[in-house]
Design a protein around this motif. Structure first.
Motif, short mmCIF file in Angstrom:
data_model
loop_
_atom_site.label_atom_id
_atom_site.label_comp_id
_atom_site.label_asym_id
_atom_site.label_seq_id
_atom_site.Cartn_x
_atom_site.Cartn_y
_atom_site.Cartn_z
N ASN A 109 0.71 -1.26 -0.01
CA ASN A 109 0.03 0.25 -0.19
C ASN A 109 0.73 1.38 -0.09
OD1 ASN A 109 -2.53 -1.35 0.16
ND2 ASN A 109 -2.18 -1.84 2.31
N ARG A 110 2.14 1.20 -0.26
CA ARG A 110 3.02 2.50 -0.30
C ARG A 110 2.64 3.35 -1.57
NH1 ARG A 110 5.44 -1.61 -3.34
NH2 ARG A 110 6.51 -1.05 -5.07
N GLU A 111 2.95 4.61 -1.03
CA GLU A 111 2.59 5.66 -1.81
C GLU A 111 3.71 5.58 -3.18
OE1 GLU A 111 0.67 8.13 -1.28
OE2 GLU A 111 -0.19 7.10 0.42
N PRO A 112 3.18 6.24 -4.24
CA PRO A 112 4.08 6.31 -5.30
C PRO A 112 5.30 7.01 -5.05
CG PRO A 112 1.78 7.13 -6.01
CD PRO A 112 2.11 6.80 -4.69
#
Length: 62
Positions: free
Chosen positions: A19-22
């Motif tokens: 679920n990491r951010e771009p």
């Protein structure tokens, strides 16, 4: 030999990685949790179904 990480910890790290951010890399997440990036990749492969992996296509212009 080092003590294995608890399964809850491994699950949490993989969840954060998925679920990491771009722009946030697996290496950054591994470092934040104090594990080696290859360890995180191994956990990922074991926990994330292959069908949900993202396929990357590289296009080379000549």
């Amino acid at each position: 030999m080092s003590k294995p990480y608890p399964s809850e910890f491994r699950d949490d790290v993989v969840r954060v990685a998925r679920n990491r951010e771009p722009g946030v890399t697996i290496e950054q997440i591994a470092r934040d949790f104090g594990v080696h990036p290859m360890t995180l990749q191994k956990w990922w492969r074991r926990m994330v179904p292959r069908s949900s992996w993202v396929e990357v296509t590289v296009v080379v212009s000549v």
